[in-house]
Motif scaffolding. Structure first.
Motif, short mmCIF file in Angstrom:
data_model
loop_
_atom_site.label_atom_id
_atom_site.label_comp_id
_atom_site.label_asym_id
_atom_site.label_seq_id
_atom_site.Cartn_x
_atom_site.Cartn_y
_atom_site.Cartn_z
N ILE A 1 0.84 -1.19 0.00
CA ILE A 1 0.00 0.00 0.00
C ILE A 1 0.88 1.25 0.00
O ILE A 1 1.87 1.32 0.73
CB ILE A 1 -0.91 0.01 1.25
N SER A 2 0.50 2.23 -0.81
CA SER A 2 1.25 3.49 -0.83
C SER A 2 0.83 4.35 0.36
O SER A 2 -0.22 4.13 0.97
CB SER A 2 0.98 4.24 -2.13
N ILE A 3 1.66 5.33 0.68
CA ILE A 3 1.34 6.28 1.75
C ILE A 3 1.37 7.69 1.17
O ILE A 3 2.00 7.94 0.15
CB ILE A 3 2.33 6.17 2.93
N THR A 4 0.68 8.59 1.81
CA THR A 4 0.68 10.00 1.43
C THR A 4 1.31 10.77 2.57
O THR A 4 0.97 10.57 3.73
CB THR A 4 -0.76 10.49 1.17
N ARG A 5 2.25 11.67 2.20
CA ARG A 5 2.97 12.40 3.24
C ARG A 5 3.39 13.77 2.75
O ARG A 5 3.33 14.06 1.55
CB ARG A 5 4.19 11.61 3.70
N MET A 6 3.84 14.60 3.68
CA MET A 6 4.39 15.91 3.36
C MET A 6 5.87 15.74 3.04
O MET A 6 6.56 14.99 3.72
CB MET A 6 4.27 16.86 4.53
N GLN A 7 6.32 16.43 2.01
CA GLN A 7 7.74 16.47 1.66
C GLN A 7 8.04 17.93 1.36
O GLN A 7 7.76 18.42 0.28
CB GLN A 7 7.99 15.57 0.45
N GLY A 8 8.56 18.62 2.37
CA GLY A 8 8.73 20.07 2.24
C GLY A 8 7.36 20.72 2.24
O GLY A 8 6.56 20.51 3.15
N ASP A 9 7.05 21.50 1.20
CA ASP A 9 5.73 22.12 1.07
C ASP A 9 4.82 21.31 0.15
O ASP A 9 3.72 21.75 -0.17
CB ASP A 9 5.86 23.54 0.50
N ASP A 10 5.26 20.13 -0.27
CA ASP A 10 4.50 19.31 -1.21
C ASP A 10 3.84 18.14 -0.51
O ASP A 10 4.36 17.59 0.45
CB ASP A 10 5.41 18.75 -2.31
N ILE A 11 2.68 17.74 -1.04
CA ILE A 11 2.03 16.50 -0.63
C ILE A 11 2.36 15.50 -1.72
O ILE A 11 2.12 15.76 -2.91
CB ILE A 11 0.51 16.66 -0.48
N VAL A 12 2.94 14.38 -1.34
CA VAL A 12 3.33 13.36 -2.31
C VAL A 12 2.82 11.99 -1.87
O VAL A 12 2.58 11.74 -0.69
CB VAL A 12 4.87 13.30 -2.50
N LYS A 13 2.64 11.12 -2.85
CA LYS A 13 2.29 9.73 -2.58
C LYS A 13 3.55 8.92 -2.80
O LYS A 13 4.19 9.04 -3.84
CB LYS A 13 1.19 9.27 -3.53
N VAL A 14 3.92 8.13 -1.82
CA VAL A 14 5.12 7.30 -1.89
C VAL A 14 4.69 5.84 -2.00
O VAL A 14 3.90 5.36 -1.20
CB VAL A 14 6.02 7.49 -0.64
N TYR A 15 5.20 5.18 -3.02
CA TYR A 15 4.86 3.78 -3.28
C TYR A 15 5.89 2.86 -2.65
O TYR A 15 7.03 3.27 -2.40
CB TYR A 15 4.76 3.55 -4.79
N PRO A 16 5.51 1.60 -2.39
CA PRO A 16 6.45 0.67 -1.75
C PRO A 16 7.76 0.48 -2.51
O PRO A 16 8.78 0.18 -1.89
CB PRO A 16 5.66 -0.65 -1.71
N ASP A 17 7.75 0.69 -3.84
CA ASP A 17 9.00 0.52 -4.60
C ASP A 17 9.90 1.75 -4.52
O ASP A 17 10.97 1.78 -5.10
CB ASP A 17 8.71 0.17 -6.05
N GLY A 18 9.45 2.80 -3.79
CA GLY A 18 10.26 4.00 -3.59
C GLY A 18 9.93 5.15 -4.52
O GLY A 18 10.45 6.25 -4.33
N THR A 19 9.09 4.93 -5.52
CA THR A 19 8.74 6.03 -6.42
C THR A 19 7.77 6.97 -5.72
O THR A 19 7.01 6.56 -4.84
CB THR A 19 8.10 5.52 -7.72
N THR A 20 7.83 8.25 -6.10
CA THR A 20 6.93 9.24 -5.52
C THR A 20 6.12 9.90 -6.62
O THR A 20 6.57 10.05 -7.74
CB THR A 20 7.71 10.33 -4.75
N GLU A 21 4.90 10.28 -6.25
CA GLU A 21 4.00 10.96 -7.17
C GLU A 21 3.58 12.28 -6.52
O GLU A 21 3.06 12.29 -5.41
CB GLU A 21 2.77 10.08 -7.42
#
Length: 75
Positions: free
Chosen positions: A36-56
């Motif tokens: 399952i992917s997670i959604t988190r803050m990265q700086g001022d951005d909201i990103v979705k992080v996938y188990p394989d390490g890619t971010t959206e």
């Protein structure tokens, strides 16, 4: 007969921070282990992080850290 005094169960702030950080890390690892992917803050951005390490990239937050104006009270 006196009633026993209740002992205070105050937890130091550093312990609360550590427990919260550990719980968050455990939740992330459990989500990744289940695929399952997670959604988190990265700086001022909201990103979705996938188990394989890619971010959206999802969205940039403007003024994500807003300091309230000082309030003055007159007596």
């Amino acid at each position: 007969m006196q009633t026993p005094k209740k002992r205070s169960r105050e937890i130091p702030t550093k312990n609360i921070e550590r427990i919260a950080r550990d719980a968050s890390n455990n939740a992330i690892m459990n989500a990744f282990n289940c695929g399952i992917s997670i959604t988190r803050m990265q700086g001022d951005d909201i990103v979705k992080v996938y188990p394989d390490g890619t971010t959206e990239f999802i969205k940039r937050l403007e003024n994500s850290s807003v300091k309230p104006e000082k309030r003055r009270y007159r007596i």
